[in-house]
Design an enzyme around this catalytic site. Structure first.
Site, PDB file in Angstrom:
ATOM      1  N   GLY A  62       0.903  -1.207   0.359  1.00  0.00           N
ATOM      2  CA  GLY A  62      -0.006  -0.003   0.176  1.00  0.00           C
ATOM      3  C   GLY A  62       1.034   1.381  -0.245  1.00  0.00           C
ATOM      4  CD  GLN A 103       3.041   5.850   2.398  1.00  0.00           C
ATOM      5  OE1 GLN A 103       2.071   5.361   2.160  1.00  0.00           O
ATOM      6  NE2 GLN A 103       4.330   5.291   3.309  1.00  0.00           N
ATOM      7  CB  CYS A 105       4.740   2.365   7.474  1.00  0.00           C
ATOM      8  SG  CYS A 105       4.259   3.944   6.823  1.00  0.00           S
ATOM      9  CG  LEU A 106       6.547   1.081   1.129  1.00  0.00           C
ATOM     10  CD1 LEU A 106       5.557   1.393  -0.157  1.00  0.00           C
ATOM     11  CD2 LEU A 106       7.639  -0.013   1.703  1.00  0.00           C
ATOM     12  CG  HIS A 166      -0.964   1.520   7.069  1.00  0.00           C
ATOM     13  ND1 HIS A 166       0.158   0.870   8.185  1.00  0.00           N
ATOM     14  CD2 HIS A 166      -0.024   2.143   6.031  1.00  0.00           C
ATOM     15  CE1 HIS A 166       1.010   1.088   8.046  1.00  0.00           C
ATOM     16  NE2 HIS A 166       1.065   2.686   6.647  1.00  0.00           N
ATOM     17  CD  GLU A 167      -1.231   2.533   2.838  1.00  0.00           C
ATOM     18  OE1 GLU A 167      -1.636   3.405   2.732  1.00  0.00           O
ATOM     19  OE2 GLU A 167      -0.780   1.811   3.050  1.00  0.00           O
ATOM     20  CG  HIS A 227       0.162   6.306   5.373  1.00  0.00           C
ATOM     21  ND1 HIS A 227       0.954   7.717   5.839  1.00  0.00           N
ATOM     22  CD2 HIS A 227       0.448   5.423   4.909  1.00  0.00           C
ATOM     23  CE1 HIS A 227       1.894   6.248   6.266  1.00  0.00           C
ATOM     24  NE2 HIS A 227       1.491   5.054   5.402  1.00  0.00           N
TER      25      HIS A 227
HETATM   26 ZN   LIG Z   1       2.309   3.670   5.153  1.00  0.00          ZN
END
Ligand SMILES: [Zn+2]
Length: 169
Positions: free
Chosen positions: A45, A50, A92-93, A134-135, A138
Site C-alpha cells: 500500500g 508518502q 510502513c514504507l 493504515h492508508e 496516512h
Molecule cells: Zn505506511
C-alpha cells in the site's frame, strides 16, 4: 515514474491531506506513479502523502502486482463500516526497518473513487482491512508509530532520531 518515498519526520507525512477536487490527468499520472512506486518498493500500500503529495488518495495491492484484480485505487475514501479488532505485526514504507503490533479493525468497508472517477464500495477483512486503516491513517497525517504506546513507541522514535542525526534516514 518511481517517486521518492518520504520518511517518518517529514512534515508532509504528519498533516491531514486535502480532498481531490477533480480527477485530472495530473491526478491520474500521480496514481500511475504511486502504483509503480509501490510495486518497486515493494509494498502492499502507498498513500499520496508518502510521495510528498498532500491529497486524499491511496493505492493498495495485496498481491504486489501479481493479480491485476487485486489493485485498488481509492480517491477521497471514507469509511462506511469498521468493526472487530485484530492485532498483527505491521510496517510502513515511510518507516523502513521497523515494525510493531498494531490494533486494527478486522473488517472495513470504504467508499471512494477509482482512477476514472467511478465510485466504488470496497470491503476488506483481515490484511486488507488492516491495509485500508493504515492508508486512511496516512491521509489524516498519522503513522503506525503514532498508534503505539509507551516504550514500543519511544524505542522506534529514539532510533529514528539517531538515524536522522547521523544522516542515515
Ligand atoms: Zn505506511
Amino acid at each position: 515514474m518511481i517517486r521518492p518515498i518520504v520518511r517518518y519526520g517529514d512534515p508532509l507525512l504528519h498533516r491531514r491531506a486535502e480532498p481531490v477536487a477533480e480527477i485530472t490527468s495530473d491526478v491520474q499520472a500521480l496514481i500511475d506513479d504511486m502504483i509503480q512506486t509501490m510495486y518497486a518498493a515493494p509494498g502492499i500500500g502507498l498513500a499520496a502523502p508518502q510521495v510528498g503529495v498532500p491529497l486524499r488518495l491511496f493505492v493498495v495491492d495485496l498481491s504486489l502486482g501479481h493479480r491485476a484484480d487485486d489493485l485498488i485505487v481509492m480517491v477521497n475514501p471514507e469509511f462506511v463500516v469498521r468493526e472487530g479488532m485484530q492485532l498483527e505485526e505491521e510496517g510502513c514504507l515511510s518507516v523502513p526497518g521497523f515494525n510493531s503490533t498494531v490494533a486494527r479493525p478486522l473488517r472495513a468497508v470504504l467508499r471512494g473513487w477509482d482512477r476514472e472517477g467511478t465510485e466504488h464500495v470496497r470491503e476488506g477483512s483481515g490484511l486488507l482491512a488492516r491495509a485500508f486503516q493504515h492508508e486512511m491513517d496516512h491521509l489524516d497525517g498519522r503513522l503506525f508509530v503514532d498508534r503505539l504506546r509507551g516504550i514500543k513507541r519511544d524505542h522506534i522514535v529514539r532510533k529514528v532520531q539517531k538515524l536522522r542525526r547521523t544522516g542515515r534516514w
